[in-house]
Design an enzyme around this catalytic site. Structure first.
Site, short mmCIF file in Angstrom:
data_model
loop_
_atom_site.label_atom_id
_atom_site.label_comp_id
_atom_site.label_asym_id
_atom_site.label_seq_id
_atom_site.Cartn_x
_atom_site.Cartn_y
_atom_site.Cartn_z
N ASN A 151 3.55 -2.22 6.75
CA ASN A 151 2.40 -3.13 6.91
C ASN A 151 2.82 -4.55 7.25
OD1 ASN A 151 3.42 -3.43 4.32
ND2 ASN A 151 1.42 -3.78 3.39
N GLU A 249 8.86 -4.40 -5.43
CA GLU A 249 7.57 -5.03 -5.15
C GLU A 249 6.63 -3.88 -4.80
OE1 GLU A 249 4.32 -6.36 -4.23
OE2 GLU A 249 5.19 -6.12 -2.23
N CYS A 283 -0.73 -4.88 -0.15
CA CYS A 283 -0.65 -4.79 -1.61
C CYS A 283 -1.46 -5.89 -2.26
CB CYS A 283 0.81 -4.83 -2.07
SG CYS A 283 1.74 -6.24 -1.48
N GLU A 463 10.13 -11.99 -5.01
CA GLU A 463 10.62 -12.23 -3.66
C GLU A 463 10.15 -13.62 -3.22
OE1 GLU A 463 11.44 -8.27 -1.48
OE2 GLU A 463 9.27 -8.45 -1.63
#
Length: 498
Positions: A151, A249, A283, A463
């Site tokens: 994505n 993640e 997400c 991140e």
């Protein structure tokens, strides 16, 4: 049509098996975008061996010099921004405006972490003893295995690769099988930037084959994965057995709260972008809207009206606002959740179906969907759908909103629309999420700030920002004793107090 290859030790290579797979345009499935390697253990072994060999010298390149490679990469990526964005829209479906933003995130990331090459700060502090100096320094970890999603096929690889490289690590990247062409072009940029052979390596393939081999490899010191919570749990279990560092993640079930004092037009724009941007395949997507009962009817009417006007189409069409779903499997999953919603008693206000009308024939398109009457216990209120589906939930107070927002196994992003400064600060304090927006949508990360979440959204690492440096480095504590005699710490050197 692109013919993708692996990139190992500075060379473009076919897979050891000779097998290839296909990547097709989700807006026009008959259109073949690329062929790419179906790699396995042998290819991963070659890539890890190259990365391990290159690590011996790359780790000793001064960090400011390593940063120069990142600067060149960022400049070259900027030159190829339009090319990459178009290919991204073609291969995974997001609209061109979003695809350009994805590439820009990679550019920003390269320049940001290049700047860290002249920082990578440690700490100095006072010793408890005379004539003794104490400090901490960051040390690279080794070979990093990066597993990235479809994505954000430029931004996420850059989120992982840039801090890894500037810290002195080498890497092997296994991208999603849905975006091999984009990743191949991204590694052409790495190649043109002049990174020494073996520092950056690319191995295409399936997660259960190439991905699994990378995770299990004995000479990979760190795994950084962006994916589902289920996959993350499996990867973490493998890494735990090898005492291997792992950064996860994972998923989200993000909510936007709209209180009775909110700017409804502003909240509407945020809801539309949060719920339907990237066709809900983020997400950080807004999958729940918690609406105060005093404004729920009005806001729902506004939302339905605007949703009806959203334009579906191929991502490469400049007029498209909602692109296709990435593949047939994900399209089927979304349909299954709509059936679950019906079974649980939720009402579909708009959408709820795949569509092949007009120019959408032959693609994986799903109508932007609004579910009403959703209760906190329902699966559609608790599980990640990863599609253009948003659930409306009525709340009667701010406290109830926070309780419902927190009542999931995820905790990535969150949003509250209110004019009340007291509520805003309560939200910052009480929401269980890694990211909280006040009067903004749940999506829209910036590269210089930590990104990640709590609970099943991750494993505590972050991140982006300086937080990513803690993922890709080890702390070393250094003592320099210039007293000329033995000084013993951690024993009682002071004697009794008199």
């Amino acid at each position: 049509m692109h013919s993708c290859l692996n990139y190992i030790d500075g060379h473009w290579l076919a897979p050891a098996s000779g097998e290839t797979m296909e990547s097709r345009n989700p807006a026009h499935w008959r259109e073949l975008v690329a062929t790419f390697p179906r790699s396995g253990d042998i290819d991963i072994e070659m890539a890890v061996t190259a990365a391990r060999r290159a690590y011996r010298t790359w780790r000793r390149v001064p960090a400011p010099e390593r940063a120069e490679f990142l600067y060149r990469f960022g400049e070259l990526l900027r030159d190829r921004k339009a090319e990459l964005a178009y290919l991204m829209s073609q291969e995974m479906g997001k609209p061109l405006t979003e695809a350009n933003g994805d590439v820009q995130e990679g550019i920003d990331c390269a320049f940001y972490y290049a700047g860290e090459g002249r920082r990578l700060f440690g700490q100095t502090t006072n010793s408890e003893m005379d004539n003794k100096f104490a400090m901490t320094v960051r040390m690279p970890i080794g070979v990093c295995g990066l597993i990235t999603p479809w994505n954000f096929p430029v931004a996420v690889p850059c989120w992982k690769a840039m801090p890894a490289l500037v810290c002195g690590n080498t890497l092997v990247l296994k991208p999603s099988e849905d975006t091999p062409a984009v990743t191949h072009l991204l590694f052409q940029v790495f190649h043109d930037a002049g990174f020494p052979p073996g520092v950056v390596n690319l191995v295409h393939g399936l997660g259960e084959e190439a991905g699994k081999a990378l995770v299990e490899h004995r000479d990979v010191n760190l795994i950084s994965l962006t994916g589902s919570s289920q996959t993350g749990a499996e990867v973490a279990a493998i890494c735990a057995k090898q005492h291997k560092r792992v950064c996860l993640e994972l998923g989200g079930k993000n909510a936007q709260v709209v209180m009775e004092d909110a700017d409804l037009e502003l909240a509407l724009e945020g809801a539309l972008w949060g719920a339907f941007g990237t066709s809900g395949q983020r997400c950080t997507a807004t999958s729940r809207l918690l609406l105060h009962r005093d404004i729920k009817d009005k806001f729902t009417e506004m939302l339905v009206d605007r949703t009806q006007k959203l334009r579906l189409g191929p991502g490469t069409d400049p007029n498209t606002e909602i692109g296709p779903i990435v593949n047939a499997t994900q399209l089927n999953t979304i349909e299954e959740y709509i059936e679950v919603a019906h079974q649980e008693g939720a009402k579909v206000l708009i959408g709820g179906n795949r569509t092949t009308a007009g120019t959408l024939t032959g693609g994986f398109f799903f109508e932007p969907t609004i579910l009403d009457g959703v209760m906190p216990h329902m699966r559609v209120a608790r599980e990640e759908i990863f599609g253009p589906v948003v659930a409306l939930m009525e709340i009667s107070s701010f406290e109830e909103a926070i309780a419902i927002l927190n009542d999931t196994s995820y905790g990535l992003s969150s949003s509250v629309y209110t004019r009340d400064v007291n509520r805003a600060f309560q939200a910052m304090r009480d929401i269980e999420a890694g990211i909280t927006y006040i009067n903004g949508p749940t999506i829209g990360a910036e590269v210089h700030l930590p990104f990640g979440g709590v609970k099943q959204t991750g494993n505590g690492h972050r991140e982006a920002g300086t937080a990513a440096l803690d993922v890709f480095t080890e702390w070393k504590t250094v003592y320099v004793d210039f007293s000329g005699r033995l000084q013993r710490a951690q024993i009682d050197n002071r004697g009794p107090v008199t």
